[in-house]
Write a protein that holds these residues in place. Structure first.
Motif, PDB file in Angstrom:
ATOM      1  N   THR A 186    -128.290  45.598  -2.756  1.00  0.00           N
ATOM      2  CA  THR A 186    -127.953  44.183  -2.553  1.00  0.00           C
ATOM      3  C   THR A 186    -128.700  43.614  -1.353  1.00  0.00           C
ATOM      4  N   GLU A 187    -129.048  44.463  -0.368  1.00  0.00           N
ATOM      5  CA  GLU A 187    -129.828  43.975   0.781  1.00  0.00           C
ATOM      6  C   GLU A 187    -131.199  43.493   0.332  1.00  0.00           C
ATOM      7  N   ALA A 229    -130.860  40.228  -1.355  1.00  0.00           N
ATOM      8  CA  ALA A 229    -130.569  39.166  -0.388  1.00  0.00           C
ATOM      9  C   ALA A 229    -131.792  38.780   0.451  1.00  0.00           C
ATOM     10  N   SER A 230    -132.884  39.532   0.343  1.00  0.00           N
ATOM     11  CA  SER A 230    -134.069  39.243   1.151  1.00  0.00           C
ATOM     12  C   SER A 230    -134.709  37.906   0.783  1.00  0.00           C
ATOM     13  N   GLY A 231    -134.368  37.388  -0.377  1.00  0.00           N
ATOM     14  CA  GLY A 231    -134.910  36.105  -0.790  1.00  0.00           C
ATOM     15  C   GLY A 231    -136.139  36.201  -1.677  1.00  0.00           C
ATOM     16  N   ARG A 232    -136.718  37.386  -1.815  1.00  0.00           N
ATOM     17  CA  ARG A 232    -137.889  37.532  -2.690  1.00  0.00           C
ATOM     18  C   ARG A 232    -137.437  37.430  -4.141  1.00  0.00           C
ATOM     19  N   ASP A 233    -138.168  36.653  -4.928  1.00  0.00           N
ATOM     20  CA  ASP A 233    -137.854  36.508  -6.340  1.00  0.00           C
ATOM     21  C   ASP A 233    -138.412  37.712  -7.088  1.00  0.00           C
ATOM     22  N   TRP A 234    -137.572  38.678  -7.398  1.00  0.00           N
ATOM     23  CA  TRP A 234    -138.019  39.925  -8.012  1.00  0.00           C
ATOM     24  C   TRP A 234    -138.426  39.753  -9.465  1.00  0.00           C
TER      25      TRP A 234
END
Length: 145
Positions: free
Chosen positions: A58-59, A62-67
């Motif tokens: 989940t970290e 939560a980093s904001g990168r669109d995987w």
């Protein structure tokens, strides 16, 4: 086409390839006059090869990168098998992902004679893959559009 994948401490790494379904080849494969790989063709319409970095925690999410957006590898990169994958701190607050994999970068593929192997006569002659080909010499599904 997903052929292989790897994982690191924080990511799954999914390797795509520039492949499309070859309808005539799939018909030949269904009649058993050609191997199943004949149902695939290189997709000349794609300019890059996608590499998906899917977060394992989940970290990472939560980093904001669109995987869902892949990292794009050069178009001629064809990934075969991954031997190892790991992460290293890059000293700038991020991670560098390292992949040890086998790959190739031929200008074109002819799946009916994969890497020079002719399945009908059981002969291997890979040198034809490196020969300069004119458009007319290429199989129809490998011609640039």
């Amino acid at each position: 086409m997903i052929h292989d994948w790897a994982f690191t401490d924080s990511h799954y790494v999914v390797l795509g390839n520039r492949i499309r379904l070859d309808i005539p080849g799939s018909m030949l494969a269904m009649t058993r006059t050609h191997p199943m790989i004949a149902a695939l063709a290189l997709d000349p319409g794609r300019r890059t090869t996608p590499v998906y970095l899917l977060p394992r925690s989940t970290e990472a999410v939560a980093s904001g990168r669109d995987w869902t957006v892949p990292v794009e590898a050069p178009s001629q990169m064809w990934s075969l098998h991954v031997g190892n994958a790991f992460e290293k701190d890059n000293g700038r607050g991020g991670l560098d992902l390292h992949l040890h994999m086998s790959g190739c970068s031929y200008d074109w593929f002819h799946f009916h004679k994969m890497f020079g192997y002719n399945w009908k006569n059981k002969k291997l002659e890979p040198s034809f893959m490196n020969a300069v080909k004119t458009k007319e010499m290429l199989p129809a599904n490998a011609r640039p559009r």
